[in-house]
Write an enzyme that holds these catalytic residues in place. Structure first.
Site, mmCIF file in Angstrom:
data_model
loop_
_atom_site.group_PDB
_atom_site.id
_atom_site.type_symbol
_atom_site.label_atom_id
_atom_site.label_comp_id
_atom_site.label_asym_id
_atom_site.label_seq_id
_atom_site.Cartn_x
_atom_site.Cartn_y
_atom_site.Cartn_z
ATOM 1 C CB THR A 1 -0.970 0.083 1.174
ATOM 2 O OG1 THR A 1 -0.067 -0.386 2.360
ATOM 3 C CG2 THR A 1 -1.986 -1.065 0.810
ATOM 4 C CG MET B 1 9.996 4.943 1.333
ATOM 5 S SD MET B 1 9.220 6.368 2.086
ATOM 6 C CE MET B 1 8.339 5.369 3.458
ATOM 7 C CG LEU B 2 14.996 3.927 -3.656
ATOM 8 C CD1 LEU B 2 16.438 3.574 -3.610
ATOM 9 C CD2 LEU B 2 14.990 5.374 -4.158
ATOM 10 C CG HIS C 1 37.302 5.909 -26.684
ATOM 11 N ND1 HIS C 1 37.670 6.752 -25.661
ATOM 12 C CD2 HIS C 1 37.946 6.541 -27.686
ATOM 13 C CE1 HIS C 1 38.085 7.881 -25.871
ATOM 14 N NE2 HIS C 1 38.214 7.586 -27.262
HETATM 15 P P1 FAD Z 1 2.929 2.993 -3.965
HETATM 16 O O1 FAD Z 1 3.545 3.102 -5.537
HETATM 17 O O2 FAD Z 1 2.816 4.201 -3.399
HETATM 18 O O3 FAD Z 1 1.772 2.188 -4.385
HETATM 19 C C1 FAD Z 1 0.945 1.871 -3.599
HETATM 20 C C2 FAD Z 1 -0.479 1.717 -3.934
HETATM 21 O O4 FAD Z 1 -1.489 1.269 -3.154
HETATM 22 C C3 FAD Z 1 -1.388 3.006 -4.322
HETATM 23 O O5 FAD Z 1 -1.728 2.935 -5.818
HETATM 24 C C4 FAD Z 1 -2.520 3.172 -3.483
HETATM 25 O O6 FAD Z 1 -3.569 3.849 -4.040
HETATM 26 C C5 FAD Z 1 -2.751 1.747 -3.098
HETATM 27 N N1 FAD Z 1 -3.535 1.438 -1.890
HETATM 28 C C6 FAD Z 1 -3.134 1.890 -0.787
HETATM 29 N N2 FAD Z 1 -3.994 1.390 0.329
HETATM 30 C C7 FAD Z 1 -4.899 0.805 -0.473
HETATM 31 C C8 FAD Z 1 -6.130 -0.119 -0.168
HETATM 32 N N3 FAD Z 1 -6.268 -0.301 1.378
HETATM 33 N N4 FAD Z 1 -6.520 -0.654 -0.783
HETATM 34 C C9 FAD Z 1 -6.424 -0.580 -2.244
HETATM 35 N N5 FAD Z 1 -5.456 0.157 -2.654
HETATM 36 C C10 FAD Z 1 -4.389 0.876 -1.595
HETATM 37 N N6 FAD Z 1 11.644 5.877 -6.916
HETATM 38 C C11 FAD Z 1 12.645 5.285 -7.696
HETATM 39 O O7 FAD Z 1 12.958 4.315 -7.571
HETATM 40 N N7 FAD Z 1 12.894 6.297 -8.614
HETATM 41 C C12 FAD Z 1 12.417 7.536 -8.863
HETATM 42 O O8 FAD Z 1 12.879 8.127 -9.950
HETATM 43 C C13 FAD Z 1 11.398 7.935 -8.105
HETATM 44 N N8 FAD Z 1 10.825 9.243 -8.237
HETATM 45 C C14 FAD Z 1 9.784 9.655 -7.441
HETATM 46 C C15 FAD Z 1 9.226 10.847 -7.634
HETATM 47 C C16 FAD Z 1 8.309 11.494 -6.756
HETATM 48 C C17 FAD Z 1 7.849 12.570 -6.996
HETATM 49 C C18 FAD Z 1 7.913 10.512 -5.762
HETATM 50 C C19 FAD Z 1 6.770 11.059 -4.760
HETATM 51 C C20 FAD Z 1 8.375 9.379 -5.597
HETATM 52 C C21 FAD Z 1 9.398 8.936 -6.460
HETATM 53 N N9 FAD Z 1 9.792 7.517 -6.312
HETATM 54 C C22 FAD Z 1 10.901 6.989 -6.947
HETATM 55 C C23 FAD Z 1 9.536 6.634 -5.129
HETATM 56 C C24 FAD Z 1 8.538 5.580 -5.456
HETATM 57 O O9 FAD Z 1 7.557 6.250 -6.224
HETATM 58 C C25 FAD Z 1 7.973 4.649 -4.507
HETATM 59 O O10 FAD Z 1 9.264 4.140 -3.692
HETATM 60 C C26 FAD Z 1 7.287 3.406 -4.942
HETATM 61 O O11 FAD Z 1 6.134 4.166 -5.792
HETATM 62 C C27 FAD Z 1 6.999 2.563 -4.040
HETATM 63 O O12 FAD Z 1 5.998 1.563 -4.396
HETATM 64 P P2 FAD Z 1 4.955 0.605 -3.692
HETATM 65 O O13 FAD Z 1 4.543 -0.236 -4.526
HETATM 66 O O14 FAD Z 1 5.526 0.390 -2.274
HETATM 67 O O15 FAD Z 1 3.961 1.733 -3.280
HETATM 68 P P1 NAD Z 2 14.174 12.827 1.550
HETATM 69 O O1 NAD Z 2 14.196 11.986 2.809
HETATM 70 O O2 NAD Z 2 15.097 12.401 0.325
HETATM 71 O O3 NAD Z 2 14.767 14.154 1.933
HETATM 72 C C1 NAD Z 2 13.903 14.967 2.938
HETATM 73 C C2 NAD Z 2 14.936 16.061 3.301
HETATM 74 O O4 NAD Z 2 14.176 17.114 3.762
HETATM 75 C C3 NAD Z 2 16.001 15.778 4.052
HETATM 76 O O5 NAD Z 2 17.355 16.325 3.474
HETATM 77 C C4 NAD Z 2 16.016 16.507 5.332
HETATM 78 O O6 NAD Z 2 17.042 16.600 5.823
HETATM 79 C C5 NAD Z 2 15.197 17.458 5.021
HETATM 80 N N1 NAD Z 2 14.304 18.073 6.181
HETATM 81 C C6 NAD Z 2 13.755 17.513 7.018
HETATM 82 N N2 NAD Z 2 13.246 18.190 7.841
HETATM 83 C C7 NAD Z 2 13.180 19.244 7.484
HETATM 84 C C8 NAD Z 2 12.986 20.812 7.982
HETATM 85 N N3 NAD Z 2 12.393 20.971 9.144
HETATM 86 N N4 NAD Z 2 13.516 21.973 7.172
HETATM 87 C C9 NAD Z 2 14.242 21.693 6.116
HETATM 88 N N5 NAD Z 2 14.612 20.672 5.878
HETATM 89 C C10 NAD Z 2 14.314 19.453 6.326
HETATM 90 O O7 NAD Z 2 12.620 12.824 1.114
HETATM 91 P P2 NAD Z 2 11.743 13.289 -0.334
HETATM 92 O O8 NAD Z 2 12.785 14.291 -1.019
HETATM 93 O O9 NAD Z 2 10.774 13.793 0.321
HETATM 94 O O10 NAD Z 2 11.653 12.026 -0.861
HETATM 95 C C11 NAD Z 2 10.846 10.966 -0.383
HETATM 96 C C12 NAD Z 2 11.110 9.772 -0.887
HETATM 97 O O11 NAD Z 2 10.754 9.516 -2.309
HETATM 98 C C13 NAD Z 2 12.514 9.181 -0.671
HETATM 99 O O12 NAD Z 2 12.629 8.107 0.416
HETATM 100 C C14 NAD Z 2 13.054 9.131 -2.082
HETATM 101 O O13 NAD Z 2 13.747 7.720 -2.143
HETATM 102 C C15 NAD Z 2 11.713 8.718 -2.674
HETATM 103 N N6 NAD Z 2 12.121 9.282 -4.389
HETATM 104 C C16 NAD Z 2 12.971 8.991 -4.791
HETATM 105 C C17 NAD Z 2 13.558 9.316 -6.237
HETATM 106 C C18 NAD Z 2 14.378 8.858 -7.064
HETATM 107 O O14 NAD Z 2 14.838 7.738 -6.725
HETATM 108 N N7 NAD Z 2 15.022 9.590 -7.936
HETATM 109 C C19 NAD Z 2 12.992 10.676 -6.330
HETATM 110 C C20 NAD Z 2 11.879 11.284 -5.561
HETATM 111 C C21 NAD Z 2 11.433 10.454 -4.663
#
Ligand code: FAD
Ligand code: NAD
Length: 467
Positions: A144, A319-320, A445
């Site tokens: 979820t 969280m990836l 290269h």
């Molecule tokens: P989620 O993708 O969060 O999916 C969970 C699903 O469960 C959702 O669709 C939700 O609606 C559904 N759900 C929840 N509760 C219920 C319920 N009770 N019944 C039915 N459905 C339910 N990670 C990367 O590795 N690379 C990236 O480039 C990257 N970029 C990101 C950019 C942004 C802006 C954000 C916010 C995140 C990014 N992440 C990235 C992180 C990545 O999106 C998450 O780590 C990943 O989606 C987690 O997958 P998941 O399957 O655990 O959960």
């Molecule tokens: P993050 O944990 O990467 O970064 C949060 C940042 O907020 C940290 O640097 C922290 O020091 C700062 N922070 C916390 N409290 C603060 C405060 N009071 N004032 C100022 N700064 C503060 O979290 P995120 O950027 O929100 O991303 C969430 C998750 O989504 C991450 O776990 C990330 O792995 C995932 N994500 C992954 C990708 C990717 O893989 N390219 C892209 C987007 C998101």
């Protein structure tokens, strides 16, 4: 549909849909439950995919504005059609979510739209506004995911004080934006908007951007993002954010312990995400969440209830999307009686700024803290012929190697296409190939990956050869 399954997956993000497909490939009768109208979860709908679409579009615009002239390409009257900028992103998301519908059909996985909540160990109820369906299953996989979190004093109203989700669908280009948090979301979305002319300020609490990665990466990223005129305030603690109607005001304590105030069109809160279990009714099966909100699992990713597993953002670990996917495959194979393996130490972390940042294995800070001996091999992209040809000379490759056996302990890259270059380094570390042997394989290269070859050579005690 007869509502009896071998395996029911709750949540259709990268963890959920991958586990459903793998379980189906292994011959199980599978259902997947998703509360939203589209499949794909955070990653496909409001995360990885739309963020990367906007990162690509904004980088093209930035290149056209700043670099095309150097290549001899002259563009008159360059402008950004913001509506089309967002529309293309939405179309990329649509292609991916429809691709998932196709994959579910192809793999004969039954899809239920609605919120899944436990009745007991073998039954869940799937609810929508107007109907309830009961499903019975031998196994459940909870996938979820997570939702954005906030900090004290900052209430997300989704209007002026927003999360990454709202920032991916603005109706017009913001003039200014304050981003709380210089982590992954902060620096990626700062890049998107700074490249198209939004005045962006990042307020980060720690002394570095992307503080969980090797510190040198954050330092170089600071310099490259500063070139985009992003105002980066480190060691600054946000106290509050207020929606003033037409803008957002943020109060914070800066690195000199002085109270400061900044106002912008929007305040984007990017301070991390929290595990999401609302509506699951975990109490019905006796599963408790930890203080962080995450579901506790054992090494098999099994909860305290033996037929219920959990994967992805809802459990511990980075969280990836690829971590969630790996765990999706893992659990399906565990249920099948196989003995799969995930090497959590080598899950790559990538940041899609330009240049990109990519990392796998131990950081220098971790090795120092553990007292592990290491040598450093480093190669700057300014010395790479490929990087000079594409004018992408910012950044470096750094490899950390154990002097005793030549084992590669960590690889950290900031540079062009680092996200793709890291893959080879992960293979090397997974199979414990020494730095010397990594040097002795052939690298085309000129490529960006050659920088790795030289870094391996240096770490093995030799000087660089290639340019
Ligand atoms: P989620 O993708 O969060 O999916 C969970 C699903 O469960 C959702 O669709 C939700 O609606 C559904 N759900 C929840 N509760 C219920 C319920 N009770 N019944 C039915 N459905 C339910 N990670 C990367 O590795 N690379 C990236 O480039 C990257 N970029 C990101 C950019 C942004 C802006 C954000 C916010 C995140 C990014 N992440 C990235 C992180 C990545 O999106 C998450 O780590 C990943 O989606 C987690 O997958 P998941 O399957 O655990 O959960
Ligand atoms: P993050 O944990 O990467 O970064 C949060 C940042 O907020 C940290 O640097 C922290 O020091 C700062 N922070 C916390 N409290 C603060 C405060 N009071 N004032 C100022 N700064 C503060 O979290 P995120 O950027 O929100 O991303 C969430 C998750 O989504 C991450 O776990 C990330 O792995 C995932 N994500 C992954 C990708 C990717 O893989 N390219 C892209 C987007 C998101």
């Amino acid at each position: 549909m007869n509502n009896q399954y071998d395996i029911t997956v709750i949540g259709s993000g990268p963890g959920g849909y991958v586990s459903a497909i793998r379980a189906s490939q292994l011959g199980y009768k599978v259902a997947i439950v998703e509360k939203y109208n589209t499949l794909g979860g955070t990653c496909t709908n409001v995360g990885c995919i739309p963020a990367k679409a906007l990162l690509d579009s904004s980088e093209h615009y930035h290149q056209a504005q700043e670099q095309f002239k150097v290549h001899g390409i002259n563009l008159d009257n360059l402008s950004l059609d913001f509506t089309q900028f967002i529309k293309r992103k939405s179309e990329v998301v649509r292609q991916n979510t429809s691709g998932l519908i196709y994959l579910m059909k192809k793999n004969k996985i039954d899809v239920y739209q609605g919120t899944g909540s436990f009745i007991d160990q073998t039954q869940i109820k799937v609810s929508t506004a107007d109907q309830e369906t009961m499903l019975t299953s031998k196994y459940f996989i909870i996938a979820t995911g997570s939702k954005p979190s906030s900090i004290p004093g900052v209430i997300i109203d989704k209007k002026r004080i927003i999360t990454s989700t709202e920032s991916l669908s603005f109706s017009s280009r913001p003039e200014s934006m304050i981003i709380i948090g210089g982590g992954v979301i902060g620096v990626e979305l700062a890049s998107v908007y700074a490249r198209i002319g939004t005045r962006v300020t990042i307020i980060e609490y720690t002394e570095s951007l992307i503080p969980t990665m090797d510190r040198e990466l954050g330092k170089t990223l600071f310099k490259t993002l500063s070139k985009l005129n992003i105002n980066i305030l480190l060691k600054s603690k946000v106290q509050s954010a207020t929606n003033t109607g037409s803008s957002a005001t943020v109060n914070f304590i800066n690195d000199e312990a002085k109270e400061q105030e900044l106002t912008a069109d929007y305040c984007l809160v990017a301070v991390g995400r929290r595990a999401y279990t609302d509506g699951l009714n975990l109490g019905a099966v006796g599963i408790e969440t930890e203080k962080s909100g995450k579901i506790k699992v054992n090494e098999q990713l099994q909860t305290i209830v033996p037929n219920i597993y959990a994967i992805g953002d809802v459990i511990d670990g980075p969280m990836l999307a690829h971590k969630a996917e790996d765990e999706g495959t893992f659990v399906a194979e565990v249920i099948d009686g196989q003995k799969p393996h995930i090497n959590y130490k080598l899950i790559p972390g990538v940041v899609y700024t330009w240049p990109e940042v990519a990392s796998s294995g131990a950081t220098e800070e971790e090795l120092k803290a553990k007292g592990v001996e290491y040598t450093v091999g480093k190669f700057p992209y300014s010395a790479s012929a490929r990087a000079r040809a594409s004018m992408d000379t910012d950044g470096f490759v750094k490899v950390l190697v154990s002097p005793k056996y030549g084992e590669v302990l960590g690889v950290h890259i900031i540079g062009p296409r680092a996200a793709d270059v890291i893959a080879q380094a992960v293979v090397g570390m997974e199979y414990e190939i020494t730095a010397r042997d990594m040097y002795h394989i052939s690298y085309a290269h000129p490529t960006y990956s050659e920088a790795l070859k030289d870094a391996y050579l240096q770490a093995a005690g030799q000087g660089a050869i290639n340019i």
